[in-house]
Scaffold this motif. Structure first.
Motif, short mmCIF file in Angstrom:
data_model
loop_
_atom_site.label_atom_id
_atom_site.label_comp_id
_atom_site.label_asym_id
_atom_site.label_seq_id
_atom_site.Cartn_x
_atom_site.Cartn_y
_atom_site.Cartn_z
N GLY A 63 -19.38 -35.98 100.92
CA GLY A 63 -19.59 -34.67 100.33
C GLY A 63 -18.40 -34.18 99.53
O GLY A 63 -17.41 -34.88 99.35
N GLU A 64 -18.53 -32.98 99.05
CA GLU A 64 -17.45 -32.32 98.33
C GLU A 64 -16.99 -31.16 99.18
O GLU A 64 -17.64 -30.14 99.26
CB GLU A 64 -17.94 -31.83 96.96
N ARG A 65 -15.85 -31.34 99.83
CA ARG A 65 -15.31 -30.35 100.74
C ARG A 65 -13.79 -30.44 100.69
O ARG A 65 -13.24 -31.41 100.23
CB ARG A 65 -15.79 -30.58 102.17
N GLY A 66 -13.15 -29.46 101.25
CA GLY A 66 -11.70 -29.47 101.29
C GLY A 66 -11.14 -30.38 102.35
O GLY A 66 -9.99 -30.75 102.32
N PHE A 67 -11.97 -30.79 103.30
CA PHE A 67 -11.53 -31.58 104.45
C PHE A 67 -11.99 -33.02 104.27
O PHE A 67 -12.87 -33.50 104.96
CB PHE A 67 -12.10 -30.94 105.72
N LEU A 68 -11.38 -33.73 103.31
CA LEU A 68 -11.72 -35.13 103.06
C LEU A 68 -10.47 -35.98 103.23
O LEU A 68 -9.39 -35.64 102.75
CB LEU A 68 -12.26 -35.32 101.64
N GLY A 69 -10.63 -37.10 103.92
CA GLY A 69 -9.53 -38.01 104.13
C GLY A 69 -9.41 -38.42 105.58
O GLY A 69 -10.30 -38.16 106.40
N ALA B 202 -3.88 -34.27 100.01
CA ALA B 202 -4.30 -33.26 99.03
C ALA B 202 -5.11 -32.13 99.67
O ALA B 202 -5.31 -31.09 99.06
CB ALA B 202 -5.14 -33.93 97.93
N ALA B 203 -5.57 -32.34 100.90
CA ALA B 203 -6.45 -31.35 101.55
C ALA B 203 -5.63 -30.20 102.13
O ALA B 203 -4.54 -30.41 102.67
CB ALA B 203 -7.24 -32.02 102.67
N PRO B 204 -6.15 -28.99 102.03
CA PRO B 204 -5.44 -27.86 102.67
C PRO B 204 -5.49 -28.00 104.19
O PRO B 204 -6.53 -28.33 104.76
CB PRO B 204 -6.23 -26.64 102.21
N ARG B 205 -4.37 -27.79 104.85
CA ARG B 205 -4.30 -27.91 106.32
C ARG B 205 -5.26 -26.94 107.00
O ARG B 205 -5.77 -27.21 108.07
CB ARG B 205 -2.88 -27.65 106.84
N SER B 206 -5.53 -25.82 106.36
CA SER B 206 -6.41 -24.81 106.95
C SER B 206 -7.86 -25.30 107.05
O SER B 206 -8.67 -24.70 107.76
CB SER B 206 -6.36 -23.53 106.13
N ALA B 207 -8.20 -26.39 106.37
CA ALA B 207 -9.56 -26.92 106.41
C ALA B 207 -9.79 -27.82 107.61
O ALA B 207 -10.92 -28.21 107.89
CB ALA B 207 -9.86 -27.69 105.12
N ALA B 208 -8.74 -28.17 108.35
CA ALA B 208 -8.87 -29.06 109.51
C ALA B 208 -9.73 -28.41 110.59
O ALA B 208 -9.68 -27.20 110.80
CB ALA B 208 -7.49 -29.40 110.06
N LEU B 209 -10.49 -29.24 111.28
CA LEU B 209 -11.42 -28.77 112.30
C LEU B 209 -11.10 -29.36 113.66
O LEU B 209 -10.61 -30.48 113.76
CB LEU B 209 -12.85 -29.18 111.94
N THR B 210 -11.43 -28.63 114.71
CA THR B 210 -11.40 -29.17 116.07
C THR B 210 -12.70 -29.97 116.26
O THR B 210 -13.66 -29.80 115.50
CB THR B 210 -11.33 -28.06 117.13
N LEU B 211 -12.75 -30.80 117.30
CA LEU B 211 -14.00 -31.50 117.59
C LEU B 211 -15.10 -30.52 117.99
O LEU B 211 -16.27 -30.75 117.71
CB LEU B 211 -13.80 -32.55 118.68
N GLY B 212 -14.72 -29.43 118.63
CA GLY B 212 -15.70 -28.40 118.96
C GLY B 212 -16.33 -27.82 117.70
O GLY B 212 -17.54 -27.58 117.64
N GLN B 213 -15.52 -27.61 116.66
CA GLN B 213 -16.05 -27.08 115.40
C GLN B 213 -16.92 -28.11 114.68
O GLN B 213 -17.94 -27.77 114.10
CB GLN B 213 -14.89 -26.63 114.50
N VAL B 214 -16.51 -29.38 114.74
CA VAL B 214 -17.31 -30.46 114.14
C VAL B 214 -18.67 -30.52 114.81
O VAL B 214 -19.72 -30.59 114.16
CB VAL B 214 -16.56 -31.81 114.25
N LEU B 215 -18.67 -30.46 116.14
CA LEU B 215 -19.93 -30.51 116.89
C LEU B 215 -20.79 -29.28 116.60
O LEU B 215 -22.02 -29.40 116.47
CB LEU B 215 -19.62 -30.61 118.38
#
Length: 153
Positions: free
Chosen positions: A60-66, A89-102
């Motif tokens: 996809g096209e998202r800030g959280f790629l890599g 290149a991704a903003p650190r603020s776009a990082a997710l926890t596994l809880g958020q991914v789920l």
């Protein structure tokens, strides 16, 4: 009492066979539910307060790629280490926890995504793969994650 003729017995046999086949198909339809297979025999995962993991996000096209190494403290992202150029290149603020991914995966399933698949670790139930495509006709709305090197603490 008169016994039914061959045509009536044949019709009754076909009806019984059709009912049996229909029941079998309904039973198989329940097996097609992706989550039913993924949850069978695995423990339910509860997000620990502190853990770390590596996540590969490519769709996809998202800030959280890599490729990232994520540290979680108090169920919030506390550290992000980019492991490839895309992640740098991704903003650190776009990082997710596994809880958020789920939670993203669950929302997509509930919303009727065209594709929502997940695989979970057999030992503790944490997600190891999530793939979602909300609308197969849309371009770049999908997301996918592969999780490795998961460690509690």
């Amino acid at each position: 009492m008169r016994r039914p003729g061959p045509a009536a017995r044949s019709l009754a046999g076909r009806a019984a066979a059709a009912l049996t086949a229909g029941a079998a198909l309904l039973g198989l339809a329940g097996c097609a539910e992706p989550e039913a297979t993924a949850t069978a025999g695995r423990p339910a995962w509860e997000e620990p307060a502190d853990y770390s993991f590596t996540i590969d996000s490519r769709c996809g096209e998202r800030g959280f790629l890599g490729l990232f190494r994520i540290r979680v403290a108090g169920r919030e992202v506390s550290g992000v280490e980019p492991l490839d150029e895309g992640a740098r290149a991704a903003p650190r603020s776009a990082a997710l926890t596994l809880g958020q991914v789920l939670a993203e995966y669950q929302r997509a399933r509930e919303a009727g995504a065209d594709l929502a698949e997940a695989e979970f670790d057999e030992a503790d139930g944490h997600p190891v793969r999530i793939e979602v495509d909300p609308d197969e006709r849309s371009v770049d709305d999908e997301f996918c994650y592969r999780v490795s090197a998961y460690a509690v603490g």
